[in-house]
Design a protein around this motif. Structure first.
Motif, short mmCIF file in Angstrom:
data_model
loop_
_atom_site.label_atom_id
_atom_site.label_comp_id
_atom_site.label_asym_id
_atom_site.label_seq_id
_atom_site.Cartn_x
_atom_site.Cartn_y
_atom_site.Cartn_z
N SER A 162 -3.06 0.39 -3.50
CA SER A 162 -4.32 0.35 -2.00
C SER A 162 -4.37 -1.48 -2.01
N THR A 188 1.05 -1.13 0.16
CA THR A 188 -0.15 -0.20 0.31
C THR A 188 0.80 1.09 0.05
N ASP A 192 -4.62 6.90 -1.13
CA ASP A 192 -4.33 5.76 -1.38
C ASP A 192 -3.94 5.96 -3.04
N LYS A 232 0.58 5.59 0.48
CA LYS A 232 -0.27 5.94 -0.03
C LYS A 232 0.40 8.07 -0.08
#
Length: 99
Positions: free
Chosen positions: A56, A46, A53, A48
């Motif tokens: 994800s 993941t 995101d 960000k």
């Protein structure tokens, strides 16, 4: 002035972890993300950017590689956060920091 940077390079941590914050009066541009899994079982990563995101829990096959070429601008105070599952998942996130 633009300065090339490795925003993060290493094993993806098991929990969401802030790995870079844009300094005051600067901007950052993320240009490349490479995720690799050297293990024998599938994992995921993941990423960000600025709280959103970008990736994800994206699956990475055993012995697999994922590359992402982007141009995403982050403003001062915004952060890059990462997470991974599987002990062998790693990330390399690079770009430039602009003063």
């Amino acid at each position: 002035m633009a300065t090339p940077l490795n925003f993060f390079r290493g094993s993806a941590p098991a929990s969401v972890t802030k790995v870079y914050t844009v300094p005051d009066s600067n901007k950052a541009i993320v240009t490349n993300i490479v995720a690799a899994n050297t293990g024998s079982a599938a994992g995921s990563v993941t990423v960000k950017l600025g709280g959103w995101d970008l990736l994800s829990a994206v699956g990475i096959a055993a012995k697999g590689v994922l590359t992402v070429e982007i141009n995403q601008v982050l403003a001062e105070g915004e952060a890059i956060e990462v997470q991974g599952t599987g002990a062998q998942c790693s990330l390399h996130i690079s770009g430039v920091e602009v003063a």
